[in-house]
Design a protein around this motif. Structure first.
Motif, PDB file in Angstrom:
ATOM      1  N   MET A  10       0.810  -1.209   0.000  1.00 23.89           N
ATOM      2  CA  MET A  10       0.000   0.000   0.000  1.00 23.89           C
ATOM      3  C   MET A  10       0.849   1.267   0.000  1.00 23.89           C
ATOM      4  O   MET A  10       0.351   2.343  -0.335  1.00 23.89           O
ATOM      5  CB  MET A  10      -0.938   0.007   1.211  1.00 23.89           C
ATOM      6  CG  MET A  10      -1.997  -1.096   1.210  1.00 23.89           C
ATOM      7  SD  MET A  10      -2.926  -1.188  -0.344  1.00 23.89           S
ATOM      8  CE  MET A  10      -3.675   0.419  -0.380  1.00 23.89           C
TER       9      MET A  10
ATOM     10  N   TYR B 152       0.848   3.521  -3.148  1.00 22.64           N
ATOM     11  CA  TYR B 152      -0.364   4.206  -3.573  1.00 22.64           C
ATOM     12  C   TYR B 152      -0.607   5.415  -2.674  1.00 22.64           C
ATOM     13  O   TYR B 152      -0.321   5.383  -1.474  1.00 22.64           O
ATOM     14  CB  TYR B 152      -1.565   3.254  -3.527  1.00 22.64           C
ATOM     15  CG  TYR B 152      -1.381   2.047  -4.411  1.00 22.64           C
ATOM     16  CD1 TYR B 152      -1.678   2.102  -5.768  1.00 22.64           C
ATOM     17  CD2 TYR B 152      -0.873   0.854  -3.901  1.00 22.64           C
ATOM     18  CE1 TYR B 152      -1.487   0.996  -6.577  1.00 22.64           C
ATOM     19  CE2 TYR B 152      -0.676  -0.252  -4.701  1.00 22.64           C
ATOM     20  CZ  TYR B 152      -0.994  -0.168  -6.045  1.00 22.64           C
ATOM     21  OH  TYR B 152      -0.785  -1.263  -6.853  1.00 22.64           O
TER      22      TYR B 152
ATOM     23  N   HIS C 233      -6.164   7.103  -1.863  1.00 25.75           N
ATOM     24  CA  HIS C 233      -6.672   6.012  -2.682  1.00 25.75           C
ATOM     25  C   HIS C 233      -6.481   4.643  -2.029  1.00 25.75           C
ATOM     26  O   HIS C 233      -6.731   3.619  -2.678  1.00 25.75           O
ATOM     27  CB  HIS C 233      -5.990   6.020  -4.054  1.00 25.75           C
ATOM     28  CG  HIS C 233      -6.329   7.219  -4.875  1.00 25.75           C
ATOM     29  ND1 HIS C 233      -5.416   7.855  -5.692  1.00 25.75           N
ATOM     30  CD2 HIS C 233      -7.489   7.909  -5.005  1.00 25.75           C
ATOM     31  CE1 HIS C 233      -5.994   8.879  -6.290  1.00 25.75           C
ATOM     32  NE2 HIS C 233      -7.249   8.928  -5.881  1.00 25.75           N
ATOM     33  N   HIS C 234      -6.052   4.613  -0.778  1.00 31.11           N
ATOM     34  CA  HIS C 234      -5.824   3.333  -0.107  1.00 31.11           C
ATOM     35  C   HIS C 234      -7.109   2.513  -0.006  1.00 31.11           C
ATOM     36  O   HIS C 234      -7.107   1.292  -0.250  1.00 31.11           O
ATOM     37  CB  HIS C 234      -5.235   3.559   1.284  1.00 31.11           C
ATOM     38  CG  HIS C 234      -3.770   3.831   1.263  1.00 31.11           C
ATOM     39  ND1 HIS C 234      -2.985   3.880   2.410  1.00 31.11           N
ATOM     40  CD2 HIS C 234      -2.909   4.066   0.233  1.00 31.11           C
ATOM     41  CE1 HIS C 234      -1.735   4.137   2.080  1.00 31.11           C
ATOM     42  NE2 HIS C 234      -1.666   4.251   0.763  1.00 31.11           N
TER      43      HIS C 234
ATOM     44  N   MET D 189      -8.047   0.961  -3.338  1.00 28.25           N
ATOM     45  CA  MET D 189      -7.193  -0.172  -3.683  1.00 28.25           C
ATOM     46  C   MET D 189      -7.562  -1.408  -2.874  1.00 28.25           C
ATOM     47  O   MET D 189      -7.682  -2.512  -3.411  1.00 28.25           O
ATOM     48  CB  MET D 189      -5.729   0.181  -3.448  1.00 28.25           C
ATOM     49  CG  MET D 189      -5.093   0.958  -4.577  1.00 28.25           C
ATOM     50  SD  MET D 189      -5.179   0.045  -6.129  1.00 28.25           S
ATOM     51  CE  MET D 189      -4.357  -1.467  -5.656  1.00 28.25           C
TER      52      MET D 189
ATOM     53  N   LEU E 232      -5.899   6.028 -10.512  1.00 31.64           N
ATOM     54  CA  LEU E 232      -5.538   6.530  -9.186  1.00 31.64           C
ATOM     55  C   LEU E 232      -4.076   6.959  -9.171  1.00 31.64           C
ATOM     56  O   LEU E 232      -3.360   6.800 -10.158  1.00 31.64           O
ATOM     57  CB  LEU E 232      -5.807   5.462  -8.120  1.00 31.64           C
ATOM     58  CG  LEU E 232      -5.400   4.015  -8.421  1.00 31.64           C
ATOM     59  CD1 LEU E 232      -3.927   3.830  -8.328  1.00 31.64           C
ATOM     60  CD2 LEU E 232      -6.115   3.073  -7.471  1.00 31.64           C
ATOM     61  N   LYS E 233      -3.671   7.493  -8.035  1.00 33.66           N
ATOM     62  CA  LYS E 233      -2.299   7.967  -7.901  1.00 33.66           C
ATOM     63  C   LYS E 233      -1.430   6.918  -7.222  1.00 33.66           C
ATOM     64  O   LYS E 233      -1.820   6.327  -6.208  1.00 33.66           O
ATOM     65  CB  LYS E 233      -2.255   9.262  -7.083  1.00 33.66           C
ATOM     66  CG  LYS E 233      -2.676  10.502  -7.840  1.00 33.66           C
ATOM     67  CD  LYS E 233      -2.500  11.731  -6.976  1.00 33.66           C
ATOM     68  CE  LYS E 233      -2.888  12.998  -7.737  1.00 33.66           C
ATOM     69  NZ  LYS E 233      -2.719  14.205  -6.896  1.00 33.66           N
ATOM     70  N   MET E 234      -0.263   6.697  -7.803  1.00 30.12           N
ATOM     71  CA  MET E 234       0.742   5.851  -7.175  1.00 30.12           C
ATOM     72  C   MET E 234       1.870   6.725  -6.626  1.00 30.12           C
ATOM     73  O   MET E 234       1.976   7.908  -6.995  1.00 30.12           O
ATOM     74  CB  MET E 234       1.314   4.845  -8.178  1.00 30.12           C
ATOM     75  CG  MET E 234       0.350   3.758  -8.600  1.00 30.12           C
ATOM     76  SD  MET E 234       1.149   2.402  -9.511  1.00 30.12           S
ATOM     77  CE  MET E 234       2.075   1.594  -8.173  1.00 30.12           C
TER      78      MET E 234
ATOM     79  N   GLU F 292       4.463  11.338  -6.682  1.00 22.79           N
ATOM     80  CA  GLU F 292       3.096  10.919  -6.981  1.00 22.79           C
ATOM     81  C   GLU F 292       2.804  11.094  -8.468  1.00 22.79           C
ATOM     82  O   GLU F 292       3.192  12.096  -9.067  1.00 22.79           O
ATOM     83  CB  GLU F 292       2.082  11.702  -6.143  1.00 22.79           C
ATOM     84  CG  GLU F 292       2.095  11.351  -4.669  1.00 22.79           C
ATOM     85  CD  GLU F 292       0.905  11.933  -3.929  1.00 22.79           C
ATOM     86  OE1 GLU F 292       0.146  12.714  -4.552  1.00 22.79           O
ATOM     87  OE2 GLU F 292       0.716  11.608  -2.741  1.00 22.79           O
TER      88      GLU F 292
ATOM     89  N   TRP G  87      -0.225   9.691 -11.770  1.00 24.45           N
ATOM     90  CA  TRP G  87      -1.475   8.997 -12.104  1.00 24.45           C
ATOM     91  C   TRP G  87      -1.195   7.751 -12.929  1.00 24.45           C
ATOM     92  O   TRP G  87      -0.361   7.758 -13.827  1.00 24.45           O
ATOM     93  CB  TRP G  87      -2.413   9.914 -12.881  1.00 24.45           C
ATOM     94  CG  TRP G  87      -3.145  10.906 -12.033  1.00 24.45           C
ATOM     95  CD1 TRP G  87      -2.777  12.188 -11.771  1.00 24.45           C
ATOM     96  CD2 TRP G  87      -4.370  10.683 -11.343  1.00 24.45           C
ATOM     97  NE1 TRP G  87      -3.694  12.792 -10.951  1.00 24.45           N
ATOM     98  CE2 TRP G  87      -4.692  11.886 -10.670  1.00 24.45           C
ATOM     99  CE3 TRP G  87      -5.235   9.594 -11.214  1.00 24.45           C
ATOM    100  CZ2 TRP G  87      -5.842  12.022  -9.902  1.00 24.45           C
ATOM    101  CZ3 TRP G  87      -6.378   9.732 -10.441  1.00 24.45           C
ATOM    102  CH2 TRP G  87      -6.672  10.937  -9.789  1.00 24.45           C
TER     103      TRP G  87
END
Length: 484
Positions: free
Chosen positions: A179, A182, A186-187, A190, A208-210, A217, A219
């Motif tokens: 996690m 991410y 957005h946790h 996911m 989502l953003k990683m 960060e 997308w």
């Protein structure tokens, strides 16, 4: 000691031909199977030269001569891949090899084997070619592959995925720390997506953003689908991730414009279809009856025709009523939106279709913790849930217990509802542009399909300023996503 006949029979079963070479006289004898492969040619010249000039592919002639001479002079074994022209005129791959005798002092004869490896070679080329195109496509589109072993709790990223996340090539992501890659906001998305996929076989497609290895960060578009074993149990999740950071804003703006145009065109088409196909058919029937009334000779005939007028009138009234209901969604929102709990709306729907749920042994899983209520028209919300849930049950995957997963959440201050199933799925390449059209059906095997439910659902959602989208994979499942 095996005879030549026995040896040839055994080797032929494995598609292996051979030569017997007298190392003193250099005389070559071809096995019967080798003769059959090359068409039993009539040879007027030296058998070796005939093989070189007419059977062996030109690219391998020089090297074969070298290997053969070393075999004759020094009894040196070799293994060499070559192409031979067979009886049908086509070249096929063979491995030509000779193994060194255990007793070289008294060896008079060498045996040269020709092992058919054409299928293996072709498969190797196919794999190499596919891998090349995969790598090229992955690099050009910045798309990497990944796999999660849900049984042994391991994660695997390919080289492109490692590059996207800015990790070293020898980096192995730990399952317990997954996690951290991410963005915190957005946790929940996911976890929910992976839990649904692992526990219920629901595929997902998220944007989502990683967070990269360097804490940057960005997308991505993340797609995942379940991997089943022979017992139809989920044992893993595989998918792809694509870096969309650079084009995110442009894509959203363009997609919004396209959605507006597509929605307007769809509405125009559907209403034109209703008017032209339904209203016109009724008016044509009325015109025909009027014409027959003019031509009727007796009062009895006229009375019979008047009865038909009543039937046509009723049908016309029903068609106009349906049209009015659809139009009213857009133009006559008489009820004011109120605060309604999703759980309450779902209870009403489930009570109304309890017999269908019990008959099909369907399982409904709902998670409303992130968004428990919404300001909406209750009848609309119940209608939306009813249509999506009943569709999911009716189009279940044969042999698989239907599971419908319903969840709500808030992302970037926008409220969402998702309804996912593990059913038959829809071929979006073929039906994607017709998905929410009126009288459009996608599973001809289901006689109950009318093609009205999704059309009404879309109009109800859009009437209150939202939109609905769909993602689906054949034989895996479908997800409808509503943005309020």
């Amino acid at each position: 000691m095996l005879s030549d006949l026995q040896l040839n029979s055994i080797l032929e079963d494995f598609d292996i031909a051979y030569w017997k070479i007298n190392l003193f006289s250099k005389e070559i004898v071809w096995s019967e199977h080798f003769n059959i492969l090359v068409g039993k040619p009539e040879i007027e010249e030296d058998r070796f030269e005939f093989f070189i000039n007419h059977i062996l592919h030109p690219d391998y002639r020089y090297d074969f001569r070298i290997h053969f001479e070393k075999l004759i002079k020094d009894n040196e074994p070799f293994s060499f891949e070559i192409k031979l022209k067979l009886e049908n005129g086509k070249y096929r791959w063979f491995e030509c090899k000779n193994q060194k005798s255990r007793n070289n002092n008294f060896r008079e004869t060498a045996v040269l084997l020709f092992v058919n490896i054409h299928q293996t070679k072709r498969d190797q080329y196919t794999i190499e070619e596919n891998f090349f195109y995969y790598r090229e496509t992955a690099e050009m589109t910045s798309t990497g592959g990944w796999y999660v072993d849900t049984v042994n709790k391991n994660i695997y990223w390919d080289d492109v995925s490692l590059k996207i996340v800015e990790c070293p090539r020898d980096f192995q992501p730990a399952y317990e720390e997954r996690m951290k890659f991410y963005a915190k906001e957005h946790h929940n998305r996911m976890r929910n997506a992976f839990d649904k996929c692992e526990n219920f076989g629901i595929p997902f497609k998220l944007e989502l953003k990683m967070v990269s290895f360097q804490h940057r960060e960005f997308w991505v578009r993340l797609t995942g689908k379940p991997v089943y074993n022979d017992e139809q149990e989920v044992v893993g999740i595989r998918g792809v991730l694509q870096n969309i950071d650079e084009n995110k804003n442009n894509e959203l703006n363009l997609q919004n414009s396209l959605d507006i145009i597509a929605t307007q065109n769809s509405r125009l088409f559907n209403f034109a279809h209703i008017v032209s196909h339904h209203l016109r058919s009724h008016s044509s029937n009325l015109s025909l009856i009027v014409e027959l009334l003019r031509e009727s000779k007796t009062d009895r005939d006229k009375l019979d025709l008047l009865a038909n007028v009543e039937d046509v009138s009723d049908n016309l009234d029903s068609a106009i009523s349906r049209l009015n209901n659809i139009v009213s969604i857009q133009t006559s929102l008489k009820k004011e939106p109120v605060i309604i709990k999703f759980e309450t709306a779902l209870e009403v729907v489930l009570a109304s279709i309890s017999s269908l749920i019990n008959r099909e042994n369907a399982k409904i899983v709902a998670e409303f913790q992130d968004l428990k209520e919404i300001r909406y028209i209750p009848e609309y919300l119940e209608s939306i849930l009813l249509n999506l849930i009943t569709n999911a049950i009716r189009y279940k995957q044969p042999g698989r217990k239907p599971v419908i997963f319903i969840q709500t959440y808030v992302e970037n201050d926008i409220e969402y509802l998702e309804v996912s199933d593990n059913g038959m799925g829809i071929d979006l390449d073929e039906y994607g542009d017709k998905m929410f059209g009126m009288y459009k059906t996608f599973h001809p095997s289901n006689p109950e399909a009318k093609g009205i439910g999704l059309f009404i659902t879309k109009n109800q959602v859009e009437a209150l300023g939202g939109n609905i989208s769909v993602s689906s994979t054949l034989n895996i499942g479908t997800t409808f996503k509503i943005k309020f």
